[in-house]
Design a protein around this motif. Structure first.
Motif, mmCIF file in Angstrom:
data_model
loop_
_atom_site.group_PDB
_atom_site.id
_atom_site.type_symbol
_atom_site.label_atom_id
_atom_site.label_comp_id
_atom_site.label_asym_id
_atom_site.label_seq_id
_atom_site.Cartn_x
_atom_site.Cartn_y
_atom_site.Cartn_z
ATOM 1 N N SER A 95 3.997 -3.470 -7.854
ATOM 2 C CA SER A 95 3.254 -2.472 -8.646
ATOM 3 C C SER A 95 3.760 -1.056 -8.946
ATOM 4 N N LYS B 295 1.838 -7.614 1.813
ATOM 5 C CA LYS B 295 1.211 -6.754 0.750
ATOM 6 C C LYS B 295 2.731 -5.719 0.259
ATOM 7 N N LYS C 37 3.111 -4.335 -3.251
ATOM 8 C CA LYS C 37 3.186 -2.824 -3.752
ATOM 9 C C LYS C 37 4.487 -2.588 -4.329
ATOM 10 N N PHE D 38 -4.723 -4.384 -2.700
ATOM 11 C CA PHE D 38 -3.561 -5.006 -2.529
ATOM 12 C C PHE D 38 -4.075 -6.150 -1.544
#
Length: 380
Positions: A201, A194, A198, A295
């Motif tokens: 993003s 994840k 992240k 996520f």
């Protein structure tokens, strides 16, 4: 000055100077003598001095080098799914990660052969600390991911990396390759972290992660090697993990692994291009409002596609049956293939150490279990 100055590949205007900087380096000579064994050094040096862009360098030197690696250390590369990609459309390729250099090199060679644009690709800065390797990396359109930073510096570095990826995809119309996790998969369990998502993003406007990810054209990539050329080299770290010990890399371990991955025997290799995930990510946005669950759902979606697209070789089925003491998949391999695989692991592993045997076999067997699980989930 560009905010990406510390991590970006060369601009085409910088290629001439970069080539002159390494033209007489012994490592470049070794690479070119391997790639062009039947010509003089003056021939390839003159050709290189007439190379004025990264694309020129990749097509004239890196692509022939990859072909020579395939010729010397494999039984060939096969591909599937490339027909789904459109020309002049940038994609964010998120791939399982088995080999430091070849994963992205083989993808780019395949993109080139299919008439598609090659990527800018992420590489850990631990792999390009030597000046020659850093120059060569930037000449092949790699951007560096900084490793081992304190928390605050890591956050700032991640923001810059995220902005670079956004700039490449949405402004320069350039595809990007990044591994689904930091570091190569050692145990055969390909899993998207994840933290990678992240980081990507961070460049989203106002936290609109779903909408932003839909703009990136995320495409999962599955790369499968029949034999992992670095399987034995992975054993010390796997055994340390199995014994709950901290593993410390030796000084030149990354470089030795890099060379072994390139030149070690791989037999057959397959690259599969999955579906563009825009619609599926949009559905996640409709059903999940919690960002952390979003996520996780996107990571699970990428994993599902990578595992479903993974090409299982006889080595995977042999390792599974040896590991569990069964003959469940015996129709997928011959007695000769099994004997060859057994000789390989008996040569590189202490067969009197049950943990070592299990760790080695699991490296090859886990993809069988993972794909079976995923295909059962899809069929429900």
């Amino acid at each position: 000055m560009s905010p990406f100055e510390d991590i970006r590949p060369y601009y085409d205007t910088e290629v001439d100077d970069a080539i002159r900087e390494i033209l007489h380096h012994p490592m470049l000579k070794a690479m070119m003598n391997f790639t062009f064994p039947d010509v003089s050094d003056d021939y390839w040096r003159d050709l290189m001095l007439h190379c004025h862009s990264i694309r020129d360098f990749q097509i004239n030197f890196i692509y022939p080098g990859v072909q020579k690696v395939l010729e010397k250390s494999s039984e060939g590369l096969s591909t599937s799914g490339f027909e789904k990609l459109e020309k002049n459309v940038p994609y964010l390729f998120i791939s399982n990660h088995r080999d430091i250099i070849l994963d992205t090199s083989l993808l780019n060679a395949s993109l080139y052969e299919h008439g598609l644009s090659m990527t800018t690709s992420a590489i850990g800065d631990n792999l390009v600390k030597k000046p020659f390797l850093n120059t060569l990396s930037r000449l092949t359109r790699n951007f560096t991911i900084k490793r081992g930073l304190p928390a605050r510096e890591l956050l700032e570095s991640s923001k810059i990396t995220s902005a670079f990826i956004k700039n490449s995809l949405l402004r320069e119309n350039r595809s990007v390759w990044i591994a689904q996790r930091e570091g190569r998969t050692k145990d055969g369990n390909d899993e998207t972290h994840k933290g990678v998502l992240k980081m990507i993003s961070m460049a989203a406007d106002d936290g609109q992660v779903i909408e932003y990810f839909q703009k990136l054209n995320i495409v999962p990539v599955s790369i499968s090697y029949e034999y992992d050329p670095t399987d034995v080299l992975k054993m010390p770290e796997l055994l340390a993990k199995a014994n709950s010990e901290i593993y410390v890399k030796s000084e030149n371990e990354d470089f030795i692994t890099l060379l072994s991955g390139i030149m070690g025997q791989k037999k057959r290799i397959h690259i599969h291009i999955g579906e563009v995930l825009n619609d599926a990510i949009g559905e996640i946005g409709k059903t999940e409002s919690n960002s952390n669950r979003q996520f996780q759902a996107i990571a699970d979606l990428i994993d599902q596609n990578i595992l479903a697209g993974f090409k299982l070789w006889p080595t995977n089925y042999i390792a599974h049956d040896l590991m569990y003491g069964v003959e469940e998949y015996k129709e997928h391999y011959t007695d000769e293939e099994k004997a060859l695989f057994e000789r390989r692991f008996q040569k590189g592993v202490d067969v009197n150490d049950p943990m070592a045997v299990k760790s080695f076999l699991a490296m090859y067997a886990n993809p069988v279990n993972n794909q079976k699980r995923v295909l059962e989930e899809i069929s429900k």
